[in-house]
Design a protein around this motif. Sequence first.
Motif, PDB file in Angstrom:
ATOM      1  N   HIS A   1       0.964  -1.190   0.076  1.00  0.00           N
ATOM      2  CA  HIS A   1      -0.163  -0.208   0.032  1.00  0.00           C
ATOM      3  C   HIS A   1       1.065   1.467  -0.070  1.00  0.00           C
ATOM      4  O   HIS A   1       0.734   2.632  -0.559  1.00  0.00           O
ATOM      5  CB  HIS A   1      -0.975   0.453   1.455  1.00  0.00           C
ATOM      6  CG  HIS A   1      -1.616  -0.669   0.651  1.00  0.00           C
ATOM      7  ND1 HIS A   1      -2.958  -1.216  -0.027  1.00  0.00           N
ATOM      8  CD2 HIS A   1      -1.956  -2.304   1.926  1.00  0.00           C
ATOM      9  CE1 HIS A   1      -3.264  -2.439   0.405  1.00  0.00           C
ATOM     10  NE2 HIS A   1      -3.579  -3.340   1.701  1.00  0.00           N
ATOM     11  N   ASN A   2       2.432   0.563   0.182  1.00  0.00           N
ATOM     12  CA  ASN A   2       3.256   2.711   0.095  1.00  0.00           C
ATOM     13  C   ASN A   2       4.289   2.097  -0.164  1.00  0.00           C
ATOM     14  O   ASN A   2       4.716   0.716  -0.972  1.00  0.00           O
ATOM     15  CB  ASN A   2       3.160   2.466   1.232  1.00  0.00           C
ATOM     16  CG  ASN A   2       3.184   2.317   2.487  1.00  0.00           C
ATOM     17  OD1 ASN A   2       4.689   1.445   2.050  1.00  0.00           O
ATOM     18  ND2 ASN A   2       2.530   2.117   4.265  1.00  0.00           N
TER      19      ASN A   2
ATOM     20  N   LEU B   1       1.880   3.524  -7.256  1.00  0.00           N
ATOM     21  CA  LEU B   1       2.338   4.155  -5.938  1.00  0.00           C
ATOM     22  C   LEU B   1       3.165   5.114  -5.496  1.00  0.00           C
ATOM     23  O   LEU B   1       2.829   6.164  -4.873  1.00  0.00           O
ATOM     24  CB  LEU B   1       2.874   2.940  -4.708  1.00  0.00           C
ATOM     25  CG  LEU B   1       2.344   1.501  -4.894  1.00  0.00           C
ATOM     26  CD1 LEU B   1       3.602   0.789  -3.900  1.00  0.00           C
ATOM     27  CD2 LEU B   1       0.913   2.426  -3.719  1.00  0.00           C
TER      28      LEU B   1
ATOM     29  N   ASP C   1       1.134   7.814  -3.718  1.00  0.00           N
ATOM     30  CA  ASP C   1       1.656   8.643  -2.989  1.00  0.00           C
ATOM     31  C   ASP C   1       2.008  10.275  -3.053  1.00  0.00           C
ATOM     32  O   ASP C   1       2.494  11.015  -2.192  1.00  0.00           O
ATOM     33  CB  ASP C   1       2.765   8.699  -2.637  1.00  0.00           C
ATOM     34  CG  ASP C   1       2.718   6.902  -1.604  1.00  0.00           C
ATOM     35  OD1 ASP C   1       1.385   6.882  -1.367  1.00  0.00           O
ATOM     36  OD2 ASP C   1       3.792   6.379  -1.636  1.00  0.00           O
TER      37      ASP C   1
END
Length: 147
Positions: free
Chosen positions: A22-23, A65, A69
């Motif tokens: 997720h990151n 990502l 982000d």
Amino acid sequence: MNKIENRKWTISKIERSIADSHNLDQLASTEQFLHLYYKFFPFDAKFFKQEWLMDKNLKARKKELVLVDDMDPDTIFFYEEKMSLRRLNEYVKTLSNNEFGNEWTVLQTQLAGVDALDLSMYPDLCEKIATLKSPFKHAYDKELQVA
């Protein structure tokens, strides 16, 4: 668990980790795990396609990502060389033309879908494929059998 089962399990774990990251920190951890996989498991043509797909999916997930982000893509290093192809190239260097010919039936199906531009970065692999597909190869092989 035998070596093949262990390898399959490890591949599936890495694939899930790539998809579930997720990151970028989580993905970096998965990337380190992938590099450990490459160090631990010797090259095997039967697993090349899965390794190549892991490399490809890792790079694609990293790009996703970066956008999520809100980072500047220029600040992230997208390693262009795929470890799976570098491993294949190193493996091919160790093979004679006849050994490569024997491996070609497995490798040919495994290489389906791999971008020719990616392959062109690996001259040893390209040379072996060109030698194998050369119309002069068969005449040369016959000469060797006669001698």
